[in-house]
Design an enzyme around this catalytic site. Structure first.
Site, PDB file in Angstrom:
ATOM      1  N   LYS A  85      67.871  23.573 -46.937  1.00  0.00           N
ATOM      2  CA  LYS A  85      66.940  23.009 -45.964  1.00  0.00           C
ATOM      3  C   LYS A  85      66.588  21.556 -46.287  1.00  0.00           C
ATOM      4  O   LYS A  85      66.009  20.866 -45.462  1.00  0.00           O
ATOM      5  CB  LYS A  85      65.657  23.845 -45.922  1.00  0.00           C
ATOM      6  CG  LYS A  85      65.873  25.277 -45.446  1.00  0.00           C
ATOM      7  CD  LYS A  85      64.569  26.062 -45.472  1.00  0.00           C
ATOM      8  CE  LYS A  85      64.791  27.509 -45.044  1.00  0.00           C
ATOM      9  NZ  LYS A  85      63.527  28.295 -45.102  1.00  0.00           N
ATOM     10  N   ASN A  88      68.471  15.757 -48.015  1.00  0.00           N
ATOM     11  CA  ASN A  88      69.517  15.211 -48.875  1.00  0.00           C
ATOM     12  C   ASN A  88      69.740  16.197 -50.015  1.00  0.00           C
ATOM     13  O   ASN A  88      68.869  16.384 -50.853  1.00  0.00           O
ATOM     14  CB  ASN A  88      69.110  13.850 -49.428  1.00  0.00           C
ATOM     15  CG  ASN A  88      68.852  12.848 -48.327  1.00  0.00           C
ATOM     16  OD1 ASN A  88      69.739  12.538 -47.544  1.00  0.00           O
ATOM     17  ND2 ASN A  88      67.628  12.352 -48.244  1.00  0.00           N
ATOM     18  N   VAL A  90      71.200  18.064 -53.370  1.00  0.00           N
ATOM     19  CA  VAL A  90      71.651  17.759 -54.720  1.00  0.00           C
ATOM     20  C   VAL A  90      72.470  18.939 -55.224  1.00  0.00           C
ATOM     21  O   VAL A  90      72.036  20.088 -55.156  1.00  0.00           O
ATOM     22  CB  VAL A  90      70.475  17.488 -55.673  1.00  0.00           C
ATOM     23  CG1 VAL A  90      70.989  17.202 -57.083  1.00  0.00           C
ATOM     24  CG2 VAL A  90      69.646  16.312 -55.177  1.00  0.00           C
ATOM     25  N   LYS A 104      73.902  13.725 -55.584  1.00  0.00           N
ATOM     26  CA  LYS A 104      73.006  13.692 -54.430  1.00  0.00           C
ATOM     27  C   LYS A 104      73.800  13.227 -53.215  1.00  0.00           C
ATOM     28  O   LYS A 104      74.355  12.136 -53.199  1.00  0.00           O
ATOM     29  CB  LYS A 104      71.826  12.752 -54.673  1.00  0.00           C
ATOM     30  CG  LYS A 104      70.870  12.689 -53.479  1.00  0.00           C
ATOM     31  CD  LYS A 104      69.642  11.846 -53.791  1.00  0.00           C
ATOM     32  CE  LYS A 104      68.709  11.778 -52.599  1.00  0.00           C
ATOM     33  NZ  LYS A 104      67.494  10.989 -52.884  1.00  0.00           N
ATOM     34  N   ASP A 198      58.269   8.735 -54.252  1.00  0.00           N
ATOM     35  CA  ASP A 198      57.915  10.153 -54.232  1.00  0.00           C
ATOM     36  C   ASP A 198      57.925  10.777 -55.622  1.00  0.00           C
ATOM     37  O   ASP A 198      58.565  11.803 -55.857  1.00  0.00           O
ATOM     38  CB  ASP A 198      58.876  10.904 -53.302  1.00  0.00           C
ATOM     39  CG  ASP A 198      58.232  12.154 -52.705  1.00  0.00           C
ATOM     40  OD1 ASP A 198      57.017  12.310 -52.854  1.00  0.00           O
ATOM     41  OD2 ASP A 198      58.949  12.959 -52.101  1.00  0.00           O
TER      42      ASP A 198
END
Length: 512
Positions: A85, A88, A90, A104, A198
């Site tokens: 979901k 991006n 990984v 990534k 973030d």
């Protein structure tokens, strides 16, 4: 914010600095995972990337290489916390040299301009620090945009704090996490990369030694023009909500939310935590699993620091050097390894010895005794090259004579332990390419090990295996190089394979 003293009583162009992209075949990458929340990923898994000398140089990967490494980007290899979901994803992957990586994969057209993406990646790729899960490469192939980092095998801070099974993180380890991440942020700031996007508990990863590392993926945005924060708005710096810009002070604010996570063992909104701090209800803020197991004086310092980081006005927040200076004196168990405090098993320093008897070369490799390995390779000479380099009469040219002279000079330097000269001479022999010798690759591999270049040593040992697939020496040399790269599980596997091949030879295979 009031005093907490009594709270417990109630742009970077390509090629800059001479750095040029290298093809994968010339640069064996390795390493450990880097997380990305939304997508953040902590991965469990084997392998490691160690810090310092084991970090490969930054370079460009082909999409085909990364596709192969991740088993065609299999969903089984997704390590992002949000799974499929996440915008991006990984993935964990494994390169041909058996080292683990984190990949990534950005959404299509997240970075439409390849040059801009490459320049950003190269800027981050120059950073090298043992407090980071370092970026080791990137891929710009058509519309594909990918980053490649060291793989961290021991999950994220979020997993250890919020979803633990056997034990929570002890207080001293929480202090170490805060300190190490502050050091990582300070290093990035000093190197001209002060912006981190973030920052949260999913961005903090644990390496094979259990040491906390900061994911390098947060040093780049999720897209050229995309959002820098993917977490709940309740955790977002107030100035970012006003203008959508990330500043160094925004990073400090996010660091404050990580400190709250460490204090509480929960992901609680900063506004709620600040209300408790103002009301001196700090006991309610603290993780109940730490009751009676932490110093109130130390906790007071951390609470005060968190409250400073979470100030509404950016100018009132501390800088990264202040963070390091405040947390450094709280490191009271510096002699205890992180893996002990985390309750995880430490990998062995050298490959374990297989059950079957080993030859003298096998014994030397299991001990990582490079001097003994050198003596054995000198005595073995070129016995194992028989049949691998036969030449026709027409091939005996002056070039061939020069090539063999280069090998002869390499052999003399090898015997005399002048390993740098031996590398140069053997490289001249190999570069001509008319005659392929597994022994030369094996000898140059040892030279690289003795010159503290384990990546190059592993590459040569793998080349020796390509020339002579059943040659035990090639596997033995790979085991030593892998152990030097802190890939001890793989090193033990290689040692076992080499021992099995030797056993077959003794039962009637090709002479050694």
């Amino acid at each position: 914010m009031g005093c907490c003293q009594s709270l417990f009583s109630g742009d970077n162009p390509l090629g800059k600095d001479g750095v040029q992209p290298q093809p994968l075949s010339q640069n064996n990458h390795g390493g450990a995972t880097t997380a990305d929340n939304g997508g953040s990923g902590g991965a469990s898994g084997v392998g490691g990337g160690g810090g310092g000398g084991g970090i490969p140089s930054f370079s460009e990967f082909s999409f085909a290489d990364l596709k192969a490494a991740t088993n065609n980007f299999s969903s089984d290899n997704i390590v992002s916390e949000s799974g499929e979901k996440a915008p991006n994803l990984v993935y964990k992957g494994r390169l041909q040299n058996r080292r683990w990586i984190a990949v990534k994969k950005f959404t299509k057209m997240a970075w439409p301009e390849p040059k801009q993406f490459a320049e950003e990646a190269w800027g981050v790729g120059k950073l090298r620090h043992n407090r980071l899960a370092n970026l080791i490469g990137y891929c710009c192939d058509g519309d594909e945009r990918l980053l490649v980092a060291e793989f961290m095998p021991n999950d994220t801070l979020a997993k250890h704090l919020f979803h633990w099974e056997n034990q929570t993180i002890e207080w001293a380890m929480r202090l170490r996490v805060g300190y190490y991440i502050a050091e990582a942020l300070d290093y990035c700031s000093t190197e001209g990369r002060p912006l981190y996007h973030d920052l949260n508990a999913y961005r903090v990863l644990f390496d094979e030694d259990g040491d906390p590392r900061l994911s390098c993926f947060g040093l780049m945005k999720n897209s050229r023009d995309g959002k820098s924060y993917s977490t709940n708005l309740a955790y977002t710096p107030p100035e970012y909500l006003r203008n959508g810009r990330v500043t160094p002070e925004s990073v400090t604010y996010s660091f404050g939310t990580v400190l709250l996570d460490l204090l509480s063992g929960k992901h609680i909104p900063p506004s709620h935590a600040l209300d408790m701090i103002r009301g001196k209800n700090i006991i309610l803020l603290m993780d109940s699993h730490l009751e009676g197991k932490f110093s109130t004086e130390e906790a007071t310092v951390v609470v005060e620091l968190a409250s400073q980081c979470l100030q509404y006005e950016p100018r009132e927040r501390p800088n990264t050097k202040d963070l390091v200076a405040t947390l450094a004196p709280l490191q009271t168990k510096s002699d205890v390894p992180s893996y002990v405090m985390l309750g995880i098993k430490k990998q062995e320093e050298a490959p374990s010895t297989p059950q079957r008897p080993l030859s003298p070369l096998g014994e030397a490799c299991s001990r990582m005794d490079l001097t003994a390995i050198h003596q054995i390779l000198v005595m073995t000479h070129y016995r194992d090259d028989e049949g691998t380099n036969e030449l026709s009469f027409q091939e005996w040219t002056q070039q061939m004579k020069d090539m063999l002279d280069a090998r002869k000079r390499g052999d003399q330097s090898f015997r005399e332990k002048d390993f740098k000269t031996a590398i140069d001479c053997y490289s001249q022999f190999i570069d001509v390419g008319t005659m392929v010798s597994p022994t030369v690759f094996g000898r140059r591999s040892l030279c690289y090990l003795l010159c503290d270049q384990p990546d190059a040593a592993l590459r040569d040992a793998m080349q020796a295996q390509c020339v002579y697939p059943d040659w035990p020496t090639a596997f033995y040399m790979q085991s030593v190089a892998l152990a030097k790269l802190n890939m001890n599980t793989d090193a033990a596997d290689m040692l076992n394979e080499a021992a099995q091949l030797e056993e077959k030879r003794q039962r009637g295979g090709r002479g050694s």
